[in-house]
Structures are given as C-alpha cells and as structure tokens.
Design an enzyme around this catalytic site. Structure first.
Site, short mmCIF file in Angstrom:
data_model
loop_
_atom_site.label_atom_id
_atom_site.label_comp_id
_atom_site.label_asym_id
_atom_site.label_seq_id
_atom_site.Cartn_x
_atom_site.Cartn_y
_atom_site.Cartn_z
N LYS A 113 44.46 48.19 32.91
CA LYS A 113 45.60 47.32 32.64
C LYS A 113 45.15 45.95 32.11
O LYS A 113 45.89 45.28 31.40
CB LYS A 113 46.44 47.11 33.90
CG LYS A 113 46.94 48.39 34.56
CD LYS A 113 48.09 49.02 33.82
CE LYS A 113 48.81 50.11 34.59
NZ LYS A 113 48.01 51.28 34.99
C1 PLP Z 1 48.28 52.56 34.91
C2 PLP Z 1 47.17 53.48 35.14
C3 PLP Z 1 47.19 54.78 34.62
C4 PLP Z 1 48.38 55.34 33.87
O1 PLP Z 1 48.56 54.74 32.62
P1 PLP Z 1 49.97 54.84 31.89
O2 PLP Z 1 49.84 53.98 30.69
O3 PLP Z 1 50.99 54.31 32.85
O4 PLP Z 1 50.19 56.26 31.58
C5 PLP Z 1 46.07 55.57 34.84
N1 PLP Z 1 45.01 55.12 35.55
C6 PLP Z 1 44.98 53.89 36.06
C7 PLP Z 1 43.79 53.47 36.85
C8 PLP Z 1 46.04 53.01 35.87
O5 PLP Z 1 45.98 51.78 36.38
#
Ligand code: PLP
Length: 498
Positions: A113
C-alpha cells in the site's frame, strides 16, 4: 484527459477533480476516458531509467492536467531511498526460470500500500490547489489492515489534511493493530469497528454518500476525500511498478523486448490486479492476469462462472488484507468491459446491494475469461507454500504472497503454461511474523513469544534484516483505544473534527 463515472455517463472531470473527490457523487468510480498507449520502443527507453523516472513517464500520461514539474515533485517526494530502504524502490527477485517476485513492501509500513499511499497525499494536495478548493481535506479510510497504517504514514502532518482510519476490531494482525494505534501526528485519528472489513467499508461509504453531511462539513470549511483503493490517485501509481518490473527483467536479460509475461496478484479489493490490467491495455506485453484469492474466494467464483455472489461465509484468514467479500475496484473493470455502459453497471451494483449478487453479460464474461485466470488457496495451502518456498529457495514470503505463489503453481499445473510470471509480493514476512514462523518452524516455536521476540527470531534464523519501522514499534506508546459500532462511525468522525 477527462475522467468519467462508472455510474453516470454525464460526469466528466479532470484528474485533479477525480483525486479530490475520490468517489463520484453518484456512488460510481472515476475511470479515465481513454488509456494512454506506450509502444515497445517507449518501454525500451524506460529500461535504463530509475524508478522515479519511470513513474514520471507513466503518471504524466494519466495526469494530463498536471504540469511536468508538479508530477516530478510528487514522485520525488514519495519515492526516496530513506523511506524505501532501497534505491530500486520495487526490486524484482528471481525465484526460478518462470517466477519473478516483485517486492512491493520496502516502504515505511512494509506492505505494498505504501507504493500508492506515499504519493497520494502529494497528488491530493497538488490537486486541491489546482481545483482552487479552499478547504481542509478530511481523509476517511476503512482498512483491512495495511491501508490504514500506510495512509496514516502518508498523511501524517501533511498540511491542509486530517485523517480518520477505521479497522475491523477482529480482523487485523497484532502488528498491524500496534502500528495503527501508536501512530504519531497531530492530524490523525484511529478507531476499531465492531464487525469485519466490509462493515467498516460500508460505514465509510455511507458517510461519503450522505449529502446532508457533505454540506454541513462544507459550511465548516472541510471536504471529505478517500484514500481507499477506489481513489484514482491510489490506482495510477500502482500501474508504474508493472512497467518497472518488466524493464528490470529486460535489463537483466531475463526477457527480450516484446516477450509476454504473466502477472499473478494476491487480490482483495481488486486494485492491484486492476492496475496490471491497465498496464496490459497500455501496451505492456502481458499474457494472463492471475487473480489469487484466499478462502474468501468470491473473485475465483466470479472469474470462473460470471456470477458475483457475496452471500457466503466470511473467513478470517492468515492473509487478512485479502479478507474481503466486496471487491470495489471490480466495478471499474466491468465498466471498461461493458464498453462504458453506465446503465448496465448501475444495474449490477444495485442488484449487488439488494441481493448480494449479480451475473454479468456473456460479453463481459468472455472478456473476463480471456484476460484472467483465477484460483484460491486456504490457510493450510498457504503455510505449506511458505515452507516449501523457504526449503527450495531460501526465500521467505508472507502469507499474502504465498497465496499468489500457490495459485500460480495451480495455474501452471492446470494449463502447462510456464511463461515467465511477475508475482506481486505484497507484504514483508516480518509484518506477519507469527504466521510465517508457525508455517516454517511449527507452533511450538512461536508459543509464549511476543511480537518483538518473533521479529528477532525471524531475523536471526533466516538471516533477514528487520525493517526499521517494525523494530521501532517496541518503544512507542499506544495513542488510540476507541472501539465503536458501525452506526457510530459518523459520530466518531464528528467528534474528532470538532
Ligand atoms: C491490500 C493488500 C492486498 C490486496 O490488494 P487489492 O488491491 O486490495 O486487491 C494483498 N496483500 C496485501 C499485503 C495487502 O495489503
């Protein structure tokens, strides 16, 4: 380039307006009216560029109302060696001939993120200036764990902004909770919500679509915005690293220009894999997009059958950031595949809120099957994959990445396609240390150990460097202890703002 809403064909706004608003007033998501195309020679040119230069190239294609200097400023403030502990920002690790792990977790909160949330505050404050909106921006976030901390870190003490983060009380790891509840900064607030991630997300969406509240805040000089992955300003930076990974593979002579690669993504809200779909449509040579889910396999079923059905048991898993039954960003894909038929999208979405399910047209279903493969892996499979990957390659992965590796193995076994694949690695194993260590060493090895002992065990046993931000947590004070009901979320926001 203008942006349209997935639910109202009459909406047309600049990228700055789309970023400031987050969600369209009709409840739809903003989508660019066209997709900039990069030729193979453009991609070749990017091979010798730094991550930041690649980012500037990709972002300027979408943020056409930003001046070059504005894009440059946003990129250079976001992606620094100090924050990412590596010059390459998103390095690629070669596991074997067909698997390339794209490490997206070198940022300050150790999860992918950060790739978007380190730059979003700069895109947003720049956008606020460009649109002449003379208001304080209030960011509301519903998080399944990683978004919350990454948003708090990105926005902390950014002038002209405040941020409130809601997370499900039982649905984030201890480290994630500690990371959020110890957050520093004068403009931040954090609260747990009784319920799961969808409850928190629904609550936030209700606040956003409450027009009376919007007016009330406006009169007080404030405007709401979102840092959830529905904000276009979150999505667009995620496109960059797929181009960057391809360029790194070119540079390392693992592929030659024009070779197709597959991309496999551990998926929750469908943002990260949607960014890969955009990259493909922008000219990046991509074959299959492999959508990997945990036991909450609503997307697996959708991609296999054309019916999206959230009426099912919700599981709390060891990959909590993917514990989601409503994948908001899917709406953008459906809109593109429906040739921008907003009535069709509105119909699906109102069926979803009325009955919890919808079935897409044959046309959309065919296009979904052509572009995507889907699979899921439960917690046992995930633990087994963590252990096997360490045994075979000496490489430690977190449970989210393990879901992707497991589903990719399933894909190869089922199809025989061993095309070189970029596997998105979305979190550092340190962030989910107890589940990782349990998978590697068994439950006895982690019993009676606190989070910090676990960090040290993982580091010493596997010769890995503890990320700075996690090591530091031990000495921080807990600042936030609120737990509220879903119906109280607006009250929590109000109290913080007054
Ligand atoms: C948010 C997240 C995901 C999923 O990603 P999306 O864009 O919501 O599909 C997968 N792994 C981790 C560690 C995340 O923080």
């Amino acid at each position: 380039m203008k942006y349209n809403s997935t639910r109202d064909a009459g909406v047309s706004v600049t990228s700055a307006e789309a970023i400031v608003k987050g969600l369209s007033g009709d409840g739809g998501l903003f989508v660019p009216e066209s997709i900039p195309v990069y030729t193979l020679s453009d991609i070749s040119e990017m091979t010798n560029m730094s991550y930041n230069e690649r980012a500037k190239k990709i972002l300027s294609g979408f943020l056409s109302d930003f001046k070059a200097a504005e894009v440059e400023n946003c990129v250079d403030r976001a992606y620094t060696k100090e924050k990412f502990e590596t010059n390459s920002i998103a390095p690629v690790y070669k596991l074997d001939q067909s698997r390339y792990i794209l490490e997206l977790w070198h940022g300050p909160t150790c999860a992918f993120k950060d790739m978007a949330l380190q730059i979003l505050p700069h895109l947003l404050t720049t956008s606020v200036k460009k649109t002449g909106l003379n208001k304080e921006i209030v960011i509301l976030v519903a998080t399944s764990g990683d978004t919350g901390k990454a948003a708090l870190e990105g926005f902390r003490d950014v002038e002209g902004t405040k941020i409130v983060v809601f997370f499900p009380d039982h649905g984030v790891s201890s480290i994630q909770r500690l990371q959020m509840c110890t957050q520093e900064g004068g403009n931040v607030f954090v609260s747990a919500v009784n319920g799961n991630f969808d409850d928190a997300q629904t609550g936030v969406k209700q606040i956003f679509t409450d027009q009376g509240y919007e007016q009330e805040l406006s009169a007080r000089g404030k405007a709401l915005s979102s840092a959830n992955s529905i904000n276009w300003g979150r999505l667009v930076p995620q496109i960059v690293y797929y181009f960057s990974a391809y360029c790194d593979m070119l540079k390392a002579e693992e592929i030659t220009i024009g070779d197709e690669v597959n991309i496999c993504v551990p998926t929750g809200n469908f943002g990260n894999i949607l960014a890969a779909y955009f990259a493909k449509n922008m000219g990046l040579p991509v074959g299959k997009l492999i959508c990997a889910s945990n036991a909450n396999n609503v997307l697996t079923d959708f991609i296999k059958t054309g019916t999206y059905d959230r009426n099912r048991e919700f599981f709390t898993t060891i990959s909590p950031s993917m514990d989601i039954l409503i994948s908001s960003n899917l709406e953008r894909l459906l809109y593109l595949l429906a040739d921008k038929n907003t009535d069709e999208i509105k119909a699906y979405m109102s069926e979803l809120s009325a009955t919890g399910k919808y079935t897409v047209s044959d046309k959309i279903f065919e296009a979904v099957k052509e572009n995507f493969y889907a699979g899921c892996a439960d917690d046992d499979k995930c633990r087994e994959t963590i252990k096997n990957t360490e045994n075979s390659f000496g490489y430690v992965i977190d449970p989210h990445t393990a879901v992707a590796v497991a589903v990719h193995e399933q894909y190869m076994a089922e199809t025989g396609d061993d095309t070189k694949t970029i596997i998105a690695s979305t979190a550092s194993p340190f962030k989910f240390n107890s589940d990782v260590l349990e998978a590697l060493l068994g439950r006895e090895a982690i019993e009676d150990k606190d989070e910090f002992e676990l960090l040290r065990l993982l580091s010493e046993r596997y010769d890995l460097h503890v990320p700075r931000s996690l090591g530091e947590l031990e000495d921080k004070d807990v600042r936030f202890e609120t737990v509220c009901d879903k119906s109280m979320m607006k009250g929590v926001v109000n109290e913080f703002l007054s």
